[in-house]
Design an enzyme around this catalytic site. Structure first.
Site, PDB file in Angstrom:
ATOM      1  N   GLU A 180      -4.910  -8.823   4.407  1.00 19.10           N
ATOM      2  CA  GLU A 180      -5.693  -8.345   5.555  1.00 19.10           C
ATOM      3  C   GLU A 180      -7.003  -9.095   5.781  1.00 19.10           C
ATOM      4  OE1 GLU A 180      -4.097  -6.415   3.460  1.00 19.10           O
ATOM      5  OE2 GLU A 180      -3.285  -4.620   4.423  1.00 19.10           O
TER       6      GLU A 180
ATOM      7  N   GLU B 122       0.837  -1.209   0.000  1.00 18.64           N
ATOM      8  CA  GLU B 122       0.000   0.000   0.000  1.00 18.64           C
ATOM      9  C   GLU B 122       0.873   1.262   0.000  1.00 18.64           C
ATOM     10  OE1 GLU B 122      -2.319  -1.828   3.288  1.00 18.64           O
ATOM     11  OE2 GLU B 122      -4.029  -0.856   2.306  1.00 18.64           O
TER      12      GLU B 122
HETATM   13  N1  COA Z   1       4.533  -8.068  11.618  1.00 22.80           N
HETATM   14  C1  COA Z   1       5.426  -8.421  12.592  1.00 22.80           C
HETATM   15  N2  COA Z   1       6.398  -9.332  12.410  1.00 22.80           N
HETATM   16  C2  COA Z   1       6.503  -9.896  11.197  1.00 22.80           C
HETATM   17  C3  COA Z   1       5.622  -9.576  10.137  1.00 22.80           C
HETATM   18  C4  COA Z   1       4.604  -8.615  10.384  1.00 22.80           C
HETATM   19  N3  COA Z   1       3.734  -8.250   9.433  1.00 22.80           N
HETATM   20  N4  COA Z   1       5.959 -10.319   9.052  1.00 22.80           N
HETATM   21  C5  COA Z   1       7.012 -11.055   9.421  1.00 22.80           C
HETATM   22  N5  COA Z   1       7.349 -10.808  10.706  1.00 22.80           N
HETATM   23  C6  COA Z   1       8.452 -11.394  11.468  1.00 22.80           C
HETATM   24  C7  COA Z   1       8.155 -12.841  11.866  1.00 22.80           C
HETATM   25  O1  COA Z   1       7.382 -12.871  13.065  1.00 22.80           O
HETATM   26  C8  COA Z   1       9.550 -13.385  12.056  1.00 22.80           C
HETATM   27  O2  COA Z   1      10.040 -12.917  13.294  1.00 22.80           O
HETATM   28  P1  COA Z   1      10.865 -13.939  14.257  1.00 22.80           P
HETATM   29  O3  COA Z   1      12.090 -14.297  13.464  1.00 22.80           O
HETATM   30  O4  COA Z   1      11.137 -13.109  15.473  1.00 22.80           O
HETATM   31  O5  COA Z   1       9.965 -15.104  14.473  1.00 22.80           O
HETATM   32  C9  COA Z   1      10.348 -12.676  10.980  1.00 22.80           C
HETATM   33  O6  COA Z   1       9.587 -11.516  10.623  1.00 22.80           O
HETATM   34  C10 COA Z   1      10.545 -13.504   9.730  1.00 22.80           C
HETATM   35  O7  COA Z   1       9.272 -13.913   9.264  1.00 22.80           O
HETATM   36  P2  COA Z   1       8.865 -15.460   9.047  1.00 22.80           P
HETATM   37  O8  COA Z   1       7.383 -15.552   9.138  1.00 22.80           O
HETATM   38  O9  COA Z   1       9.656 -16.351   9.951  1.00 22.80           O
HETATM   39  O10 COA Z   1       9.360 -15.687   7.549  1.00 22.80           O
HETATM   40  P3  COA Z   1       8.732 -16.694   6.502  1.00 22.80           P
HETATM   41  O11 COA Z   1       9.680 -16.740   5.356  1.00 22.80           O
HETATM   42  O12 COA Z   1       8.405 -17.996   7.135  1.00 22.80           O
HETATM   43  O13 COA Z   1       7.356 -16.013   6.024  1.00 22.80           O
HETATM   44  C11 COA Z   1       5.933 -14.206   5.333  1.00 22.80           C
HETATM   45  C12 COA Z   1       7.375 -14.780   5.387  1.00 22.80           C
HETATM   46  C13 COA Z   1       5.993 -12.793   4.775  1.00 22.80           C
HETATM   47  C14 COA Z   1       5.077 -15.099   4.418  1.00 22.80           C
HETATM   48  C15 COA Z   1       5.345 -14.213   6.757  1.00 22.80           C
HETATM   49  O14 COA Z   1       6.267 -13.588   7.631  1.00 22.80           O
HETATM   50  C16 COA Z   1       4.034 -13.502   6.881  1.00 22.80           C
HETATM   51  O15 COA Z   1       3.016 -14.023   6.439  1.00 22.80           O
HETATM   52  N6  COA Z   1       4.033 -12.306   7.528  1.00 22.80           N
HETATM   53  C17 COA Z   1       2.822 -11.577   7.805  1.00 22.80           C
HETATM   54  C18 COA Z   1       2.339 -10.876   6.577  1.00 22.80           C
HETATM   55  C19 COA Z   1       1.057 -10.133   6.850  1.00 22.80           C
HETATM   56  O16 COA Z   1       0.037 -10.718   7.139  1.00 22.80           O
HETATM   57  N7  COA Z   1       1.126  -8.795   6.726  1.00 22.80           N
HETATM   58  C20 COA Z   1       0.009  -7.939   6.709  1.00 22.80           C
HETATM   59  C21 COA Z   1      -0.446  -7.522   7.997  1.00 22.80           C
HETATM   60  S1  COA Z   1      -1.990  -6.601   7.760  1.00 22.80           S
END
Ligand code: COA
Length: 239
Positions: free
Chosen positions: A134, A114
């Protein structure tokens, strides 16, 4: 430089803004949002900066969106809504007469796409995954996404992305016009900088007025848009 952002101003008219929480994929927490708010005002008021390039620190993401760990931590829903209304970061970005470029790599999810959609131009590397997760979390996109995405891509494509949360890849984003260019990862920042320099080489006042004509005109019926263009065009070489 602040805690969550790195600001690098060149001596010749552009600046890099780096989202800088690589350990959490540059998730946008309240602190980063506050710093973006302050920085956007500073950029708006700085005549030496005409082009801004946003990017994300680290190898894995431009930004994985709003910081999930802060969800539900506002004192109340009303407070959260009031804060968003009073500090409309996305509206502020859209109102700037600077040229904003997003250089996107890796994950760009939720607010992580966004924010680039509030920019004027988006360059992506081949590894991008762009999506709005979301709805799957029980929310709706709230950094402008429900409004900006259908202005960048066909409405059906926007609807599919918003309702399924499924991210799209670089070729798909390019095909629908969500990004204007796709480049190999190592070329992302050089190409973004070259684009910034190309725009900086154009007459500043014309760039400013042309951007205003496009941004304001897009919301108008054609006749009013043409009148706006005539008004802005009549300015000649004046600022
Ligand atoms: N908010 C806070 N922390 C986040 C984050 C977010 N939106 N996205 C990733 N992180 C953090 C994870 O908690 C992790 O932290 P840790 O190492 O302390 O556990 C770190 O970033 C790495 O992410 P991880 O999930 O382990 O990597 P992955 O390769 O397995 O997955 C994603 C990558 C992007 C698919 C996954 O992190 C994800 O789905 N994130 C959320 C995306 C989301 O929903 N964003 C929109 C919010 S409205």
């Amino acid at each position: 430089m602040t805690e969550t952002l790195v600001f690098d101003k060149s001596s010749d008219g552009f600046a890099w803004v780096t989202l800088n929480r690589p350990d959490v994929l540059n998730a946008i927490n309240m602190e980063m949002r506050d710093e973006l708010w302050d920085l956007t005002h500073a950029v708006r008021d700085d005549p030496d900066v005409r082009v801004v390039i946003f990017r994300g620190a680290g190898d894995r993401a431009f930004s994985a969106g709003a910081d999930i760990s802060e969800f539900g931590t506002a004192p109340s829903y009303v407070d959260a809504r009031r804060a968003r209304r009073e500090r409309d970061l996305w509206g502020l970005m859209l109102s700037l007469d600077k040229v904003l470029i997003a250089a996107i790599h890796g994950f760009a999810l939720g607010a992580g796409i966004e924010l680039p959609m509030c920019c004027d131009l988006r360059i992506a590397s081949e590894d991008v995954r762009l999506g709005l997760p979301e709805v799957g979390l029980g929310y709706i996109p709230s950094a402008g996404g429900t409004q900006t995405l259908p202005r960048h891509v066909p409405p059906g494509v926007a609807m599919q992305m918003i309702l399924t949360g499924d991210p799209i890849d670089a070729p798909t984003a390019l095909r629908y016009g969500l990004v204007q260019r796709v480049v190999p990862r190592e070329r992302l920042y050089p190409e973004a900088e070259a684009l910034a320099r190309k725009i900086l080489s154009q007459p500043a006042a014309a760039v400013r007025r042309a951007k205003r004509a496009v941004i304001q005109g897009i919301e108008l019926p054609l006749a009013q848009g043409l009148a706006l263009e005539a008004r802005l065009g009549a300015g000649g070489s004046r600022p």
